[in-house]
Scaffold this active site. Structure first.
Site, PDB file in Angstrom:
ATOM      1  N   THR A  98      -2.091   2.117  -5.222  1.00 35.75           N
ATOM      2  CA  THR A  98      -2.653   3.336  -5.807  1.00 35.75           C
ATOM      3  C   THR A  98      -4.146   3.405  -5.484  1.00 35.75           C
ATOM      4  O   THR A  98      -4.857   2.404  -5.541  1.00 35.75           O
ATOM      5  CB  THR A  98      -2.449   3.395  -7.327  1.00 35.75           C
ATOM      6  OG1 THR A  98      -3.013   2.230  -7.940  1.00 35.75           O
ATOM      7  CG2 THR A  98      -0.977   3.497  -7.678  1.00 35.75           C
ATOM      8  N   ASP A 134      -0.748  -1.415  -8.575  1.00 37.43           N
ATOM      9  CA  ASP A 134      -1.463  -0.394  -9.325  1.00 37.43           C
ATOM     10  C   ASP A 134      -2.876  -0.905  -9.597  1.00 37.43           C
ATOM     11  O   ASP A 134      -3.137  -1.570 -10.594  1.00 37.43           O
ATOM     12  CB  ASP A 134      -0.736  -0.091 -10.632  1.00 37.43           C
ATOM     13  CG  ASP A 134      -1.237   1.187 -11.277  1.00 37.43           C
ATOM     14  OD1 ASP A 134      -2.186   1.789 -10.742  1.00 37.43           O
ATOM     15  OD2 ASP A 134      -0.680   1.575 -12.320  1.00 37.43           O
ATOM     16  N   ALA A 135      -3.773  -0.618  -8.652  1.00 38.79           N
ATOM     17  CA  ALA A 135      -5.155  -1.069  -8.773  1.00 38.79           C
ATOM     18  C   ALA A 135      -6.144   0.095  -8.745  1.00 38.79           C
ATOM     19  O   ALA A 135      -7.310  -0.088  -9.051  1.00 38.79           O
ATOM     20  CB  ALA A 135      -5.495  -2.055  -7.657  1.00 38.79           C
ATOM     21  N   LYS A 136      -5.668   1.270  -8.348  1.00 39.86           N
ATOM     22  CA  LYS A 136      -6.473   2.504  -8.341  1.00 39.86           C
ATOM     23  C   LYS A 136      -7.831   2.295  -7.691  1.00 39.86           C
ATOM     24  O   LYS A 136      -8.866   2.697  -8.217  1.00 39.86           O
ATOM     25  CB  LYS A 136      -6.617   3.060  -9.762  1.00 39.86           C
ATOM     26  CG  LYS A 136      -5.283   3.428 -10.414  1.00 39.86           C
ATOM     27  CD  LYS A 136      -5.479   4.024 -11.789  1.00 39.86           C
ATOM     28  CE  LYS A 136      -4.149   4.418 -12.418  1.00 39.86           C
ATOM     29  NZ  LYS A 136      -3.334   3.239 -12.793  1.00 39.86           N
ATOM     30  N   ARG A 137      -7.841   1.687  -6.520  1.00 43.07           N
ATOM     31  CA  ARG A 137      -9.087   1.408  -5.829  1.00 43.07           C
ATOM     32  C   ARG A 137      -9.648   2.678  -5.185  1.00 43.07           C
ATOM     33  O   ARG A 137      -8.911   3.512  -4.672  1.00 43.07           O
ATOM     34  CB  ARG A 137      -8.882   0.329  -4.770  1.00 43.07           C
ATOM     35  CG  ARG A 137      -8.430  -1.025  -5.303  1.00 43.07           C
ATOM     36  CD  ARG A 137      -9.354  -1.547  -6.380  1.00 43.07           C
ATOM     37  NE  ARG A 137      -9.084  -2.950  -6.679  1.00 43.07           N
ATOM     38  CZ  ARG A 137      -9.093  -3.465  -7.901  1.00 43.07           C
ATOM     39  NH1 ARG A 137      -9.334  -2.703  -8.938  1.00 43.07           N
ATOM     40  NH2 ARG A 137      -8.863  -4.758  -8.082  1.00 43.07           N
TER      41      ARG A 137
END
Length: 279
Positions: free
Chosen positions: A126, A96-99
């Site tokens: 993510t 879960d890094a939402k890059r």
């Protein structure tokens, strides 16, 4: 050698282990509640405990990168080890890094998390599409090569998200629906499940969008944010069978005892299965 697609691996894990994703979120207050110091030693102990308790039984573990990054390089080293050990025990790891970025920068993020030679290689990542869905192409292509997946932010559970995600595109669709339609195109023809997922908050009530994307639907918001497994059919409708609920505090607050973590995860898995079967 062809890699088995993430969607197929996830479908199998959900069918065998149950549809549940447990977050690994070592924020300071949770470390304190476990009787741990907010330092590298506490971070290591927390991560090791969660992985040892759950990686052999839950479908997906989802480390939140930010809680490791705050400790600098030593925190990243703990994250690398946690990812490796979780995958070795049979769990799929969703980073879960939402890059989200463009061009070579997005390519570098893809190499970090979606290249099998990277120490942070994860089964899925993510990503944020709000620089335009096309900006995700380096991550989408890297995921195909490695048999990994991506989860695209669609309709998130935070109330601030609506000002962007519910905004209207030139053709009248919401921006979230535009992204969902792109995801559906990426997953077209995939069996038993596409490898491009979408993040849809479980707290939304009726999502109000077409969720038939032939991919997994990551559903944060159960537990501390107020949603329950019983809410899932109302939010996801006919797509509820592809939902992967994500729970963090609802499980982690039962630590540091490993049996408490396992019992909480098993209870939630059973509740989700019951809700899906009754829908």
């Amino acid at each position: 050698m062809t890699c088995e697609p993430f969607g197929a691996r996830l479908r199998r894990a959900m069918d065998i282990r149950g549809p549940l994703c447990v977050g690994i979120d070592p924020h300071a207050s949770l470390l304190t509640s476990w009787g741990l110091n907010d330092d590298i030693a506490g971070l290591e102990r927390f991560t090791r405990t969660v992985v040892e308790a759950l990686a052999d039984r839950v479908a997906v573990l989802k480390p939140q990168s930010a809680f490791f990054e705050r400790f600098g390089s030593r925190g990243i080293a703990v994250l690398e080890k946690g990812v490796e050990e979780a995958r070795a025990a049979g769990a799929l790891v969703l980073m879960d890094a939402k890059r989200g970025d463009i061009g070579s920068t997005m390519g570098a993020y893809a190499a970090t998390y979606l290249d099998k030679d990277s120490p942070l290689f994860s089964d899925a990542l993510t990503v944020s599409p709000y620089l335009g869905f096309g900006s995700l192409r380096p991550a989408l292509d890297a995921a195909v090569l490695s048999g990994a997946g991506v989860f695209v932010l669609g309709l998130t559970s935070n109330p601030e998200g609506a000002e962007v995600q519910r905004a209207t595109a030139a053709d009248g669709r919401s921006l979230a629906q535009v992204m969902l339609d792109h995801v559906a195109a990426e997953n077209e023809g995939a069996e038993p499940l596409g490898s491009v997922g979408v993040v849809i908050g479980a707290t939304l009530g009726d999502a109000g969008v077409d969720l038939a994307v032939n991919g997994p639907l990551l559903a944060p918001g159960i537990g501390a944010q107020g949603a329950t497994p019983a809410d899932l059919p109302g939010v996801f409708g006919a797509a509820v069978g592809n939902v992967l609920p994500s729970v963090s505090r609802g499980v982690l607050r039962h630590g540091p005892d490993a049996s408490g973590l396992r019992e909480a995860a098993e209870r939630l898995t059973d509740e989700v299965r019951a809700a899906v079967q009754e829908s």
